[in-house]
Design an enzyme around this catalytic site. Structure first.
Site, PDB file in Angstrom:
ATOM      1  N   ASP A  49      -2.573   3.449  -2.770  1.00 43.42           N
ATOM      2  CA  ASP A  49      -3.169   4.754  -1.820  1.00 43.42           C
ATOM      3  C   ASP A  49      -4.393   5.434  -2.115  1.00 43.42           C
ATOM      4  O   ASP A  49      -4.985   6.016  -1.410  1.00 43.42           O
ATOM      5  CB  ASP A  49      -1.861   5.890  -2.248  1.00 43.42           C
ATOM      6  CG  ASP A  49      -0.658   5.382  -1.194  1.00 43.42           C
ATOM      7  OD1 ASP A  49      -0.827   4.630  -0.436  1.00 43.42           O
ATOM      8  OD2 ASP A  49       0.423   5.926  -1.499  1.00 43.42           O
ATOM      9  N   LYS A 102      -8.667   1.910   2.462  1.00 46.69           N
ATOM     10  CA  LYS A 102      -7.367   1.318   2.890  1.00 46.69           C
ATOM     11  C   LYS A 102      -7.354   1.600   4.496  1.00 46.69           C
ATOM     12  O   LYS A 102      -7.272   3.037   4.979  1.00 46.69           O
ATOM     13  CB  LYS A 102      -6.300   2.197   1.929  1.00 46.69           C
ATOM     14  CG  LYS A 102      -4.910   1.574   2.309  1.00 46.69           C
ATOM     15  CD  LYS A 102      -3.971   2.201   1.402  1.00 46.69           C
ATOM     16  CE  LYS A 102      -2.563   1.699   1.857  1.00 46.69           C
ATOM     17  NZ  LYS A 102      -1.162   2.333   1.140  1.00 46.69           N
TER      18      LYS A 102
HETATM   19  N1  ASP Z   1       2.403   4.841  -3.312  1.00 48.48           N
HETATM   20  C1  ASP Z   1       1.814   3.543  -3.706  1.00 48.48           C
HETATM   21  C2  ASP Z   1       0.720   4.072  -4.918  1.00 48.48           C
HETATM   22  O1  ASP Z   1      -0.424   4.317  -4.294  1.00 48.48           O
HETATM   23  C3  ASP Z   1       1.170   2.504  -2.843  1.00 48.48           C
HETATM   24  C4  ASP Z   1       0.801   1.501  -3.198  1.00 48.48           C
HETATM   25  O2  ASP Z   1       0.441   1.087  -4.441  1.00 48.48           O
HETATM   26  O3  ASP Z   1       0.634   0.532  -2.336  1.00 48.48           O
HETATM   27  O4  ASP Z   1       0.906   3.873  -6.047  1.00 48.48           O
END
Ligand code: ASP
Length: 341
Positions: free
Chosen positions: A96, A166
Site C-alpha cells: 500500500d 501501485k
Molecule cells: N495492507 C497491506 C500493506 O500494505 C497490503 C499489501 O501488503 O499488499 O501492508
C-alpha cells in the site's frame, strides 16, 4: 581443470522485514494482519538460501498503511549501518505505501554501490497462489546482481524507487513505472534497461533529512479554498495534485489561488503535481495553471504525487529558503524527474 575443494562463497544479503501482506496471516475475524514470526515464513523458502547467505533483520511488523516517515528513517539507517557487510539488501514491505518508502530510501541513501530492493505480495506467503515466494526470490536475484539503485521488484518488473506507482489492488503486476521505462524486466532471464546504474566504487551517503509535516491534497470539483488555508496553518509544506497539466480551480468561490499565495507568504511552499498517472505539469499552458505559478507555486513536473510529497519532506529537512526549495524540487537527484533544460 576445476580446483577440487574450493569453497564457493555465496553473496550476502540482508533481508529486512517490515510486515505487509507478504508475511501476514488471517486473524480470528478472517482479516489479514502481520504474523509474529515473519522470519520463519521466509526461512521456509529454500531457494533463497541457495542463492545467497541471507540474514533476516526485523525492523517493524505492521501493515504498511500504518507507516510514517519514522519507519523510513529506521530502514535507511539500518541499511546504511550495515552497508559494508552485505552485497545487497531486500526490504519485505506492504504494497500500500511501498512507493512512498521506495522514494524515501532513494533520497536518503545516495551514491549507492549495491542494490536495495523492495518487494512484497498481493497474496500472503502462506496462502495458495501467493506471489510472495516468486517476488522474494526475484528480489534476492536482483539484490545479488550488478545493479546499484533503490528499486521495487514486483511481478516481472524492476522499477526505479522514485518512479513506482501501485496501480492495482488485485493484479499480481501491481506496480508500474511512471514516465520512464522500467529499469529491468524479469522473464527467462533478468534484463536491465540502459538507464540503470550499476555497481561502482562510489561511497554511499546517508542523507537522512525529513520534515514530516507535509500535507497532500487533490483538487476536485467544488473544493473549498479554506482547506488550503487550514493546511497552510498546520503544515510546513503542501503538495496539491492538480488536474491534467497542473491546472487548479480559479473562479469565484472555488478560487484557491489566494490561499496558495498566502501560504507562500507564510513561507509554506506549495508544490503542484498532476493527478494523472502519466505526463508532466505544464503550468504555463493554461491560465488556470499559470495563475498558481504567478503567485510562486512550484511545478512537480513529471514526478508522481508520492515522490513529490516525499521529496518535499526531504528538501524541507534541509532548507526553509523558498528559492532553494524551488530549485531543489526542480532538480533531479536520483532520476525522479526529467529536468527542463
Ligand atoms: N495492507 C497491506 C500493506 O500494505 C497490503 C499489501 O501488503 O499488499 O501492508
Amino acid at each position: 581443470m576445476l580446483e577440487q575443494n574450493k569453497t564457493i562463497t555465496k553473496p550476502k544479503v540482508l533481508l529486512l522485514t517490515t510486515g505487509g501482506t507478504i508475511t501476514m496471516l488471517k486473524n480470528t475475524n478472517g482479516a489479514l494482519q502481520p504474523c509474529e514470526d515473519a522470519a520463519s515464513l521466509i526461512k521456509a523458502i529454500p531457494e533463497l538460501s541457495s542463492l545467497a547467505e541471507i540474514e533476516i533483520l526485523p525492523i517493524v511488523n505492521i501493515d504498511s498503511s500504518n507507516f510514517t516517515p519514522s519507519e523510513w528513517l529506521k530502514i535507511a539507517k539500518a541499511i546504511f549501518q550495515r552497508m559494508k557487510d552485505f552485497d545487497g539488501f531486500v526490504v519485505a514491505h506492504g504494497t500500500d505505501t511501498m512507493c512512498y518508502t521506495s522514494a524515501a530510501l532513494s533520497f536518503m541513501l545516495q551514491e549507492l554501490n549495491k542494490p536495495i530492493v523492495i518487494t512484497g505480495a498481493q497474496v500472503p506467503l502462506e496462502e495458495i497462489g501467493s506471489d510472495g515466494r516468486s517476488n522474494l526470490i526475484n528480489a534476492v536475484r536482483v539484490a545479488i546482481s550488478n545493479l546499484a539503485e533503490v528499486v521495487i521488484v514486483f511481478g516481472s518488473q524492476i522499477i526505479r524507487g522514485t518512479r513506482a506507482k501501485k496501480v492495482s489492488a488485485f493484479d499480481m503486476q501491481a506496480f508500474v513505472s511512471v514516465n520512464e521505462n522500467p529499469l529491468g524486466t524479469i522473464g527467462l532471464s533478468i534484463k536491465y534497461d540502459d538507464s540503470a546504474h550499476f555497481r561502482s566504487k562510489k561511497k554511499p551517503l546517508l542523507r537522512a533529512f525529513l520534515k514530516d509535516d507535509i500535507a497532500m491534497i487533490p483538487v476536485y470539483p467544488g473544493i473549498k479554498p479554506q482547506i488550503i488555508d487550514y493546511l497552510a496553518q498546520s503544515h510546513s509544506g503542501i503538495v496539491i495534485e492538480g488536474y491534467g497539466a497542473g491546472n487548479l480551480p480559479t473562479d469565484d468561490n472555488i478560487n484557491i489561488i489566494p490561499a496558495i499565495k498566502s501560504a507562500i507568504e507564510r513561507n509554506v511552499p506549495v508544490v503542484v503535481c498532476t493527478q494523472c498517472i502519466l505526463g508532466s505539469t505544464e503550468m504555463e499552458l493554461y491560465q488556470v495553471g499559470r495563475a498558481a505559478l504567478d503567485v510562486g507555486a512550484i511545478p512537480a513536473m513529471d514526478m508522481t504525487p508520492e515522490t513529490t510529497m516525499v521529496k518535499l519532506m526531504w528538501v524541507l529537512g534541509q532548507t526553509d529558503d523558498l528559492q532553494s526549495i524551488d530549485s531543489m524540487m526542480q532538480k533531479s537527484f536520483v532520476g525522479e524527474l526529467h529536468e527542463v533544460k
